[in-house]
Design a protein around this motif. Structure first.
Motif: not given
Lengths: 184, 101
Positions: B4-14
């Motif tokens: 979840x942490x990695x996916x949230x970082x990726x979503x914020x970057x997107x």
């Protein structure tokens, strides 16, 4: 760190600063890939993004950005606020869907990813691999064709006003000046 | 959970990349925002490949293809920016109305 760098890329005024921050973001992403057991992709990220793409962007900035574009708008213009609200909503939507999805996490198995990736590239993914190489060749040829200058005589004949071609005439002068000195 | 942490970082970057893609007027900055978007997608792919599919790492292979396409896109895009700058003497996105009716 990655997110702060990315926000700096988007928000900073100076293009050179944001380009260097983009390099920082790429290196941080490579660190995240190492955390995710993807060491080959991390190495490729450092080589391709930091080494090639970032240098290319810096080159373009140095070539293009002699005059700073004057039409800078404020951070809080209506377009920016609407887009920021839209992106914040998208982020909230994505994180809600992330936290509500029951992921079936398997425990990571230690393996040598370089050997595994090599086997797969030349096994089941051989055709996409070759297509990617052809795509790189085509894009290289296309970039050269797009970025090359036209011939000097064709440009100077057609228009009355001399177009600004700083390099070529100086080059011709150098060659014509170098010829007699070479004879001497 | 780590995924979840990695996916949230990726979503914020997107989202940051999307914001930059829409709002920035400099063409080179638009290209940099596209690179941010592609990086977010790569982070998603590798996170999925590590946590959900650890035995056969298809996500990493796909991430390598994405990196290849991103490199090609950056080269062609910067060449187009250079050509437009040479012809129109600007890189402001608002002035690129060459193909607009």
């Amino acid at each position: 760190m990655v997110l702060g760098g990315a926000a700096g890329v988007v928000l900073l005024r100076s293009m050179v600063h944001s380009a260097f921050l983009l390099g920082l973001v790429f290196i941080g992403m490579a660190g995240l890939y190492v955390l995710l057991n993807a060491d080959f992709v991390a190495a490729a990220q450092v080589l391709i993004y930091v080494g090639a793409v970032n240098v290319l962007i810096l080159f373009a900035i140095m070539l293009v950005n002699r005059r700073l574009p004057s039409g800078d708008q404020k951070i809080l213009s209506p377009r920016n606020t609407v887009t920021g609200a839209l992106c914040a909503g998208l982020f909230v939507l994505l994180s809600v869907s992330i936290f509500n999805t029951p992921w079936q996490v398997q425990s990571p198995v230690p393996m040598n990813t370089v050997i595994e990736i090599g086997k797969r590239f030349f096994g089941e993914f051989l055709l996409p691999f070759e297509v990617a190489s052809i795509l790189l060749l085509i894009s290289m040829v296309g970039a050269i064709i797009l970025a090359q200058r036209e011939f000097v005589p064709a440009v100077t004949e057609e228009g009355g006003e001399p177009l600004a071609l700083p390099e070529r005439p100086r080059d011709e002068e150098v060659t014509t000046a170098a010829l007699p000195s070479g004879k001497r | 959970m780590m995924l979840n942490a990695f996916l949230v970082v990726a979503a914020a970057l997107f989202c940051i990349g999307f914001y930059g893609l829409v709002t920035s007027r400099n063409a080179v900055r638009v290209l940099m925002s596209i690179e941010l978007l592609l990086n977010a997608v790569n982070l998603n792919l590798i996170a999925f490949s590590n946590f959900l599919d650890p035995n056969n790492i298809r996500g990493q292979l796909f991430a390598i293809f994405v990196i290849t396409v991103a490199a090609a896109e950056a080269a062609v895009g910067l060449a187009i920016v250079l050509a437009i700058y040479r012809n129109r003497d600007t890189i402001d996105m608002e002035n690129f109305n060459l193909l607009k009716w």
